[in-house]
Design a protein around this motif. Structure first.
Motif, mmCIF file in Angstrom:
data_model
loop_
_atom_site.group_PDB
_atom_site.id
_atom_site.type_symbol
_atom_site.label_atom_id
_atom_site.label_comp_id
_atom_site.label_asym_id
_atom_site.label_seq_id
_atom_site.Cartn_x
_atom_site.Cartn_y
_atom_site.Cartn_z
ATOM 1 N N LEU A 73 0.813 -1.215 0.000
ATOM 2 C CA LEU A 73 0.000 0.000 0.000
ATOM 3 C C LEU A 73 0.846 1.264 0.000
ATOM 4 C CD1 LEU A 73 -2.769 1.376 0.200
ATOM 5 C CD2 LEU A 73 -2.687 1.014 2.681
ATOM 6 N N THR A 74 1.972 1.245 0.718
ATOM 7 C CA THR A 74 2.781 2.458 0.817
ATOM 8 C C THR A 74 3.615 2.728 -0.431
ATOM 9 O OG1 THR A 74 4.429 1.143 2.039
ATOM 10 C CG2 THR A 74 2.926 2.514 3.328
ATOM 11 N N ARG A 75 3.573 1.856 -1.395
ATOM 12 C CA ARG A 75 4.234 2.126 -2.670
ATOM 13 C C ARG A 75 3.291 2.822 -3.652
ATOM 14 N NH1 ARG A 75 9.141 0.527 -2.604
ATOM 15 N NH2 ARG A 75 9.391 1.229 -4.760
ATOM 16 N N ILE A 76 2.013 2.851 -3.326
ATOM 17 C CA ILE A 76 1.023 3.510 -4.178
ATOM 18 C C ILE A 76 1.061 5.013 -3.928
ATOM 19 C CG2 ILE A 76 -1.448 3.706 -4.674
ATOM 20 C CD1 ILE A 76 -1.753 0.803 -3.846
ATOM 21 N N PRO A 77 1.014 5.849 -4.964
ATOM 22 C CA PRO A 77 1.011 7.302 -4.758
ATOM 23 C C PRO A 77 -0.080 7.742 -3.786
ATOM 24 C CG PRO A 77 1.293 6.794 -7.082
ATOM 25 C CD PRO A 77 1.011 5.491 -6.398
ATOM 26 N N SER A 78 0.204 8.768 -3.005
ATOM 27 C CA SER A 78 -0.698 9.192 -1.935
ATOM 28 C C SER A 78 -2.091 9.539 -2.432
ATOM 29 C CB SER A 78 -0.094 10.392 -1.195
ATOM 30 O OG SER A 78 1.132 10.034 -0.597
ATOM 31 N N ASP A 79 -2.189 10.233 -3.584
ATOM 32 C CA ASP A 79 -3.516 10.606 -4.074
ATOM 33 C C ASP A 79 -4.317 9.388 -4.511
ATOM 34 O OD1 ASP A 79 -1.671 10.248 -6.142
ATOM 35 O OD2 ASP A 79 -2.808 11.508 -7.532
ATOM 36 N N VAL A 80 -3.638 8.331 -4.945
ATOM 37 C CA VAL A 80 -4.335 7.101 -5.310
ATOM 38 C C VAL A 80 -4.749 6.343 -4.052
ATOM 39 C CG1 VAL A 80 -4.153 4.923 -6.566
ATOM 40 C CG2 VAL A 80 -3.081 6.987 -7.485
ATOM 41 N N GLN A 81 -3.881 6.324 -3.043
ATOM 42 C CA GLN A 81 -4.245 5.706 -1.763
ATOM 43 C C GLN A 81 -5.567 6.263 -1.245
ATOM 44 O OE1 GLN A 81 -1.238 6.390 1.146
ATOM 45 N NE2 GLN A 81 0.388 5.328 0.030
ATOM 46 N N ASP A 82 -5.724 7.577 -1.370
ATOM 47 C CA ASP A 82 -6.892 8.232 -0.777
ATOM 48 C C ASP A 82 -8.192 7.847 -1.462
ATOM 49 O OD1 ASP A 82 -5.370 9.426 1.139
ATOM 50 O OD2 ASP A 82 -5.223 11.367 0.145
ATOM 51 N N ALA A 83 -8.121 7.185 -2.615
ATOM 52 C CA ALA A 83 -9.339 6.680 -3.243
ATOM 53 C C ALA A 83 -10.007 5.619 -2.370
ATOM 54 C CB ALA A 83 -9.023 6.103 -4.626
ATOM 55 N N LEU A 84 -9.237 5.053 -1.441
ATOM 56 C CA LEU A 84 -9.793 4.037 -0.542
ATOM 57 C C LEU A 84 -10.615 4.630 0.597
ATOM 58 C CD1 LEU A 84 -6.783 1.561 -0.143
ATOM 59 C CD2 LEU A 84 -9.052 0.974 -1.023
ATOM 60 N N ILE A 85 -10.452 5.911 0.871
ATOM 61 C CA ILE A 85 -11.078 6.490 2.064
ATOM 62 C C ILE A 85 -12.594 6.354 2.024
ATOM 63 C CG2 ILE A 85 -11.493 8.622 3.334
ATOM 64 C CD1 ILE A 85 -8.623 9.428 2.760
ATOM 65 N N THR A 86 -13.217 6.762 0.923
ATOM 66 C CA THR A 86 -14.677 6.653 0.828
ATOM 67 C C THR A 86 -15.120 5.197 0.869
ATOM 68 O OG1 THR A 86 -14.812 8.684 -0.466
ATOM 69 C CG2 THR A 86 -16.694 7.193 -0.594
ATOM 70 N N VAL A 87 -14.356 4.339 0.199
ATOM 71 C CA VAL A 87 -14.702 2.913 0.190
ATOM 72 C C VAL A 87 -14.702 2.352 1.604
ATOM 73 C CG1 VAL A 87 -13.899 0.629 -0.533
ATOM 74 C CG2 VAL A 87 -13.864 2.540 -2.147
ATOM 75 N N LEU A 88 -13.679 2.703 2.387
ATOM 76 C CA LEU A 88 -13.536 2.131 3.725
ATOM 77 C C LEU A 88 -14.462 2.778 4.743
ATOM 78 C CD1 LEU A 88 -9.652 1.649 3.934
ATOM 79 C CD2 LEU A 88 -11.406 0.001 3.256
ATOM 80 N N SER A 89 -14.726 4.063 4.585
ATOM 81 C CA SER A 89 -15.564 4.746 5.582
ATOM 82 C C SER A 89 -17.053 4.626 5.277
ATOM 83 C CB SER A 89 -15.174 6.220 5.686
ATOM 84 O OG SER A 89 -15.326 6.865 4.430
ATOM 85 N N GLU A 90 -17.425 4.807 3.999
ATOM 86 C CA GLU A 90 -18.846 4.789 3.628
ATOM 87 C C GLU A 90 -19.290 3.449 3.048
ATOM 88 O OE1 GLU A 90 -20.654 7.330 4.445
ATOM 89 O OE2 GLU A 90 -18.885 8.484 5.093
#
Length: 370
Positions: free
Chosen positions: A167-184
């Motif tokens: 996960l930490t090799r993925i660019p930060s802006d791409v990582q953040d695509a997971l936020i909505t998936v994980l929270s909502e």
């Protein structure tokens, strides 16, 4: 601890079957005797998943082989996390079985370990959200038929586990695509004016290694969506020897390498070398050592021994000897030719040379390091 494995019902021509294929018999046997409560969409109960990971003997006599050797509590916490709405982050140095545990967790929970996003510096947002079949997109415009779901979207629809490696090799802006998936637990598709809502059973297992903390660190918002479990290196030499031995046997069978007897001495020797150089001190505690730049993980020890077995079986006398492993040990230790070369030379002269029963290993290592 037993090292027996049940016979896998899978295509023998496959080089590396998925966990749910290689251990299908064990998973079926567990499901047959498992009478404990199961979370929605789970194939097994949390108790059975942990049993699958750590091994044991079932009430019908079936032997379940251990997939992970380490603290039971870590596996219990990992499995319990997946039964909640929190995602799981497996963290540790390279070679601590993060990917291995992730795969087997997915196989046991939902019978599917292939919904995988492989993290790299080039991973795009489409790998986590969705992409488009551009031929259809140009012909039809945005439509369900033109949409190409990501592994995460597919897992949401099926109520399965999605895996995100490195996960930490993925660019930060791409990582953040997971936020909505994980929270909502929702993945919006604004082009279609719709969204995908996760079915019960959906969750995410991500892995990251400690050495990559400075590559693309997780934002605090994303880290809060994960429950982090740190997988340690094997606690003792005997434990690490058991892990290496078991995996070498499995790999040797998969690669159809001829059986090589009396490999135990060299397995223990490689493990001891790696542990001493990792810790910066000899096993007897008398000599401090410099550590090389590499991790010298258990996974690398497995690779060294497997390579040695191939050499011994095809070019040697069928017995694993020091000369069969020396070159691979050198390659594992010396990643930086200058700095690591000094570390390895000092270790050979100050430690290996002084061990009378390691004279063969010293000679073999000097030959390849000359």
């Amino acid at each position: 601890m037993t090292t027996e494995t049940t016979t896998a019902t899978t295509d023998s021509s496959l080089l590396r079957p998925h966990a749910e294929q290689a251990f299908a018999d064990e998973l079926r046997a567990l499901a047959a005797v498992d009478d404990r409560p199961r979370p929605p969409s789970w194939r097994l109960s949390p108790w059975a998943v942990v049993t699958y990971l750590l091994g044991g003997t079932l009430s019908d006599g079936t032997v379940v082989s251990p997939k992970y050797v380490g603290p039971r509590r870590l596996m219990e916490v990992s499995v319990a996390t997946l039964a909640t709405d929190r995602a799981l982050l497996l963290l540790g140095v390279p070679g601590t079985a993060k990917t291995w545990v992730s795969e087997h967790l997915s196989a046991a929970v939902c019978g599917e370990s292939t919904l995988l996003v492989q993290g790299t510096s080039g991973t795009a947002e489409e790998a986590i959200r969705y992409g488009w079949n551009y031929a259809r997109l140009l012909a039809e415009g945005p439509s369900d038929g033109a949409l190409v779901p990501s592994p995460v979207m597919t897992a949401m629809r099926l109520g399965s586990i999605a895996r995100v490696e490195e996960l930490t090799r993925i660019p930060s802006d791409v990582q953040d695509a997971l936020i909505t998936v994980l929270s909502e637990k929702t993945l919006p598709v604004p082009e279609l004016g719709t969204e995908v809502q996760a079915a019960k059973g959906f969750n995410v297992i991500a892995t990251a290694n400690d050495r990559d903390r400075g590559v693309n660190e997780l934002s605090s918002a994303l880290r809060r969506r994960f429950n982090t479990v740190v997988l340690p290196l094997p606690a003792s030499e005997d434990e690490e020897v058991a892990i290496v031995t078991r995996r070498v046997e499995q790999l040797g069978a998969a690669l159809e390498l001829p059986a090589v007897p009396a490999a135990a001495q060299e397995v223990r020797r490689v493990v001891q070398v790696f542990r001493e150089l990792r810790s910066g001190i000899t096993a007897d505690g008398r000599t401090k050592l410099k550590s090389p730049s590499g991790t010298l993980s258990t996974a690398e020890a497995i690779s060294v021994i497997t390579n040695g077995l191939a050499l011994s079986a095809h070019f040697g006398d069928g017995v694993l000897r020091a000369a069969d492993i020396a070159g691979a040990v050198l390659g594992a230790v010396v990643k930086d030719p200058v700095a690591d070369g000094v570390v390895w030379t000092e270790y050979l002269e100050a430690v290996v040379r002084e061990r009378a029963d390691w004279a063969d290993f010293y000679r073999a290592c000097r030959e390849v390091h000359a």
